[in-house]
Design a protein around this motif. Structure first.
Motif, PDB file in Angstrom:
ATOM      1  N   ASN A  18       0.586  -1.308   0.099  1.00 44.84           N
ATOM      2  CA  ASN A  18       0.085  -0.096  -0.023  1.00 44.84           C
ATOM      3  C   ASN A  18       0.985   1.256  -0.021  1.00 44.84           C
ATOM      4  OD1 ASN A  18      -3.285   0.101   1.166  1.00 44.84           O
ATOM      5  ND2 ASN A  18      -2.081  -2.006   0.745  1.00 44.84           N
ATOM      6  N   MET A  19       2.064   1.370   0.722  1.00 42.92           N
ATOM      7  CA  MET A  19       2.737   2.451   0.835  1.00 42.92           C
ATOM      8  C   MET A  19       3.430   2.777  -0.407  1.00 42.92           C
ATOM      9  SD  MET A  19       2.824   3.795   4.119  1.00 42.92           S
ATOM     10  CE  MET A  19       4.248   4.169   4.521  1.00 42.92           C
ATOM     11  N   THR A  20       3.467   1.829  -1.208  1.00 45.57           N
ATOM     12  CA  THR A  20       4.173   1.925  -2.680  1.00 45.57           C
ATOM     13  C   THR A  20       3.048   2.485  -3.835  1.00 45.57           C
ATOM     14  OG1 THR A  20       3.776  -0.095  -3.641  1.00 45.57           O
ATOM     15  CG2 THR A  20       5.638   0.136  -2.506  1.00 45.57           C
ATOM     16  N   PHE A  21       2.002   2.683  -3.296  1.00 45.49           N
ATOM     17  CA  PHE A  21       0.869   2.843  -4.336  1.00 45.49           C
ATOM     18  C   PHE A  21       0.632   1.937  -5.704  1.00 45.49           C
ATOM     19  CE2 PHE A  21       2.227   7.091  -2.648  1.00 45.49           C
ATOM     20  CZ  PHE A  21       0.929   7.853  -2.288  1.00 45.49           C
ATOM     21  N   LEU A  22       1.255   0.807  -5.287  1.00 45.21           N
ATOM     22  CA  LEU A  22       0.996  -0.249  -6.254  1.00 45.21           C
ATOM     23  C   LEU A  22      -0.106  -1.333  -6.119  1.00 45.21           C
ATOM     24  CD1 LEU A  22       5.009  -0.794  -7.000  1.00 45.21           C
ATOM     25  CD2 LEU A  22       3.279   0.415  -8.576  1.00 45.21           C
ATOM     26  N   GLY A  23      -0.625  -1.317  -4.903  1.00 44.01           N
ATOM     27  CA  GLY A  23      -1.734  -2.314  -4.620  1.00 44.01           C
ATOM     28  C   GLY A  23      -2.726  -2.710  -5.604  1.00 44.01           C
ATOM     29  N   ASP A  24      -3.161  -1.441  -6.416  1.00 45.21           N
ATOM     30  CA  ASP A  24      -4.061  -1.657  -7.215  1.00 45.21           C
ATOM     31  C   ASP A  24      -3.520  -2.553  -8.521  1.00 45.21           C
ATOM     32  OD1 ASP A  24      -6.872  -1.287  -8.074  1.00 45.21           O
ATOM     33  OD2 ASP A  24      -6.071   0.223  -9.485  1.00 45.21           O
ATOM     34  N   LEU A  25      -2.358  -2.219  -8.720  1.00 42.23           N
ATOM     35  CA  LEU A  25      -1.883  -3.222 -10.139  1.00 42.23           C
ATOM     36  C   LEU A  25      -1.488  -4.589  -9.819  1.00 42.23           C
ATOM     37  CD1 LEU A  25       1.218  -0.441 -11.499  1.00 42.23           C
ATOM     38  CD2 LEU A  25      -1.067  -1.351 -12.489  1.00 42.23           C
ATOM     39  N   ILE A  26      -1.219  -4.629  -8.512  1.00 43.76           N
ATOM     40  CA  ILE A  26      -0.743  -6.280  -8.362  1.00 43.76           C
ATOM     41  C   ILE A  26      -1.737  -6.997  -7.293  1.00 43.76           C
ATOM     42  CG2 ILE A  26       1.867  -5.862  -8.384  1.00 43.76           C
ATOM     43  CD1 ILE A  26       2.088  -5.554  -5.455  1.00 43.76           C
ATOM     44  N   GLY A  27      -3.095  -6.435  -7.270  1.00 43.33           N
ATOM     45  CA  GLY A  27      -4.029  -6.826  -6.615  1.00 43.33           C
ATOM     46  C   GLY A  27      -3.963  -7.111  -5.102  1.00 43.33           C
ATOM     47  N   VAL A  28      -3.318  -6.317  -4.383  1.00 39.54           N
ATOM     48  CA  VAL A  28      -3.293  -6.305  -2.806  1.00 39.54           C
ATOM     49  C   VAL A  28      -4.501  -5.192  -2.526  1.00 39.54           C
ATOM     50  CG1 VAL A  28      -1.734  -5.857  -0.924  1.00 39.54           C
ATOM     51  CG2 VAL A  28      -1.004  -6.864  -2.790  1.00 39.54           C
ATOM     52  N   ALA A  29      -5.241  -5.886  -1.175  1.00 39.12           N
ATOM     53  CA  ALA A  29      -6.147  -4.886  -0.957  1.00 39.12           C
ATOM     54  C   ALA A  29      -5.720  -3.758  -0.197  1.00 39.12           C
ATOM     55  CB  ALA A  29      -7.085  -5.888  -0.019  1.00 39.12           C
ATOM     56  N   PRO A  30      -6.461  -2.751  -0.515  1.00 40.33           N
ATOM     57  CA  PRO A  30      -6.048  -1.564   0.316  1.00 40.33           C
ATOM     58  C   PRO A  30      -6.439  -1.593   1.799  1.00 40.33           C
ATOM     59  CG  PRO A  30      -8.135  -1.036  -0.750  1.00 40.33           C
ATOM     60  CD  PRO A  30      -7.831  -2.462  -1.361  1.00 40.33           C
ATOM     61  N   ILE A  31      -5.427  -0.925   2.523  1.00 42.04           N
ATOM     62  CA  ILE A  31      -5.532  -0.804   4.228  1.00 42.04           C
ATOM     63  C   ILE A  31      -6.739  -0.129   4.431  1.00 42.04           C
ATOM     64  CG2 ILE A  31      -4.819   0.154   6.045  1.00 42.04           C
ATOM     65  CD1 ILE A  31      -2.946  -1.983   5.481  1.00 42.04           C
ATOM     66  N   ASP A  32      -7.237   0.852   3.512  1.00 40.28           N
ATOM     67  CA  ASP A  32      -8.669   1.484   3.850  1.00 40.28           C
ATOM     68  C   ASP A  32      -9.198   1.538   2.370  1.00 40.28           C
ATOM     69  OD1 ASP A  32     -10.511   3.451   3.741  1.00 40.28           O
ATOM     70  OD2 ASP A  32      -9.719   3.927   5.921  1.00 40.28           O
ATOM     71  N   GLY A  33     -10.681   1.318   2.230  1.00 41.11           N
ATOM     72  CA  GLY A  33     -11.317   1.190   0.802  1.00 41.11           C
ATOM     73  C   GLY A  33     -11.115   2.345   0.116  1.00 41.11           C
ATOM     74  N   VAL A  34     -10.994   3.812   0.943  1.00 39.93           N
ATOM     75  CA  VAL A  34     -11.036   4.997   0.329  1.00 39.93           C
ATOM     76  C   VAL A  34      -9.885   5.056  -0.735  1.00 39.93           C
ATOM     77  CG1 VAL A  34     -12.380   6.076   2.101  1.00 39.93           C
ATOM     78  CG2 VAL A  34      -9.832   6.172   2.048  1.00 39.93           C
ATOM     79  N   TYR A  35      -8.869   4.206  -0.515  1.00 43.52           N
ATOM     80  CA  TYR A  35      -7.607   4.578  -1.452  1.00 43.52           C
ATOM     81  C   TYR A  35      -8.097   4.292  -2.984  1.00 43.52           C
ATOM     82  CZ  TYR A  35      -5.019   4.003   2.987  1.00 43.52           C
ATOM     83  OH  TYR A  35      -4.609   4.087   4.434  1.00 43.52           O
ATOM     84  N   TRP A  36      -9.064   3.687  -3.367  1.00 40.88           N
ATOM     85  CA  TRP A  36      -9.308   3.541  -4.698  1.00 40.88           C
ATOM     86  C   TRP A  36      -9.220   4.496  -5.446  1.00 40.88           C
ATOM     87  CZ3 TRP A  36     -13.050   5.744  -7.707  1.00 40.88           C
ATOM     88  CH2 TRP A  36     -14.162   6.426  -6.769  1.00 40.88           C
ATOM     89  N   SER A  37      -9.698   5.885  -4.836  1.00 39.74           N
ATOM     90  CA  SER A  37      -9.854   7.105  -5.824  1.00 39.74           C
ATOM     91  C   SER A  37      -8.401   7.629  -5.756  1.00 39.74           C
ATOM     92  CB  SER A  37     -10.732   8.085  -5.093  1.00 39.74           C
ATOM     93  OG  SER A  37     -10.046   8.577  -3.720  1.00 39.74           O
TER      94      SER A  37
END
Length: 349
Positions: free
Chosen positions: A118-137
């Protein structure tokens, strides 16, 4: 006209953030039964529309990002975005992670790998769930930044208007024909808001033209279409009904508010200093959801729900201001200096 800082945008940011906070606290958390134990029926029917605050954020972003990019300097744009995104995100993500470990169980959990990705902002790319759902935006925002960066890198930012037209046409086609890959790459669900914000910036900076007015009309049409499609898709999920007229009226209100701002009709409001409210908006958005739900789940029903909800809102606003003032601002200053120095050294070498 355009030498004035638009402090009205800071107020808009804050109102958008409060809309999202109330959507989560007074409606969404309990509506699905998967996040919050605490219902808040007094506000639920209004708060369920608060998610549109994110769409308002995207309009503001379209305006502000094009303003930032108008200097036609990719390095300056890159530094400004890194400094804006990273410090508050790193702090809020860390706080949310630690609080989840401390009081999140059994409903919420997080692990070290998830946190580090999550700290690298790469979660969305590699399919790792966000710590908090609001990060999607944030991932939507970053895609928009990348598009602007490509134009800056190609020295084509002056062609932004034709690019906005092309983006809108492709987005509308991809939405209508359900081209899923294209929808994801070009963030077509939200493209209309970025396009509208950017077009309002062009009007503010350079004046009205027929093309810009037509682009706004087309952007509003696409925004209303995608918003109603989204509302229809979440009605079952949240066991509620959304009114198409309320959704379209709210989006129309966003457009009219921007029209008043760019035609200088809100100058009196802009003379008031909303900067402090605007500054705490980003930490507030990042911090409020999961921590708020964890507080509700521990304290409800022992604590009065009105006290619990509004006390948590106040707590989050206070914490966000402290994070901005004591942590985000010093880190951002340091990062800006070091990044600027690094670019100068690279150029010198």
């Amino acid at each position: 006209m355009h030498n004035r800082r638009l402090k009205e945008l800071d107020l808009l940011r804050f109102l958008a953030a409060i809309g999202v906070v109330l959507f989560h606290y007074a409606f969404r958390g309990y509506a699905r039964g998967d996040m919050s134990e605490m219902p808040y029926p007094l506000l639920a029917d209004v708060a369920k529309y608060g998610y549109l605050g994110v769409e308002l954020f995207f309009m503001i972003s379209g305006f502000v990002i094009l303003m930032t990019a108008s200097s036609n300097n990719l390095k300056a744009f890159f530094i400004s975005r890194v400094v804006r995104l990273c410090p508050a995100f790193w702090v809020c993500c860390t706080i949310t992670f630690l609080i989840t470990l401390a009081i999140g169980q059994p409903r919420f959990s997080a692990d070290l790998y998830q946190y580090l990705v999550n700290m690298t902002f790469l979660g969305d790319l590699i399919g790792v769930a966000p710590i908090d759902g609001v990060y999607w935006s944030l991932f939507v925002e970053i895609k928009f930044y990348l598009m602007i960066s490509i134009l800056l890198g190609l020295r084509k930012i002056e062609s932004i208007e034709i690019c906005l037209v092309i983006w809108l046409l492709i987005s509308a086609t991809a939405e209508l024909l359900a081209f899923e890959k294209l929808r994801s790459i070009l963030i077509t669900d939200y493209a209309a808001y970025f396009i509208a914000g950017a077009t309002f910036y062009l009007i503010w900076a350079k004046g009205f033209t027929r093309n810009r007015v037509a682009l706004l009309v087309a952007a509003f049409t696409l925004a209303a279409f995608t918003a109603m499609a989204w509302a229809e898709s979440i009605e079952v999920k949240y066991s509620t009904d959304y009114s198409p007229s309320i959704i379209c009226s709210t989006i129309f209100l966003f457009f009219m508010t921007f029209l008043l701002i760019v035609t200088n009709k809100t100058a009196a409001l802009g003379r008031l200093n909303w900067t402090a409210l605007g500054a705490l908006t980003y930490p507030l958005y990042l911090l409020h959801q999961m921590i708020g739900f964890m507080i509700f789940n521990i304290a409800y029903p022992a604590v009065n729900p009105h006290l619990l909800l509004w006390g948590t809102v106040a707590l989050m606003i206070g914490a966000s201001w402290l994070i901005h003032d004591k942590v985000e601002t010093p880190i951002a200053r340091l990062m800006k200096r070091s990044l600027s120095f690094s670019f100068k050294r690279v150029r010198a070498d």
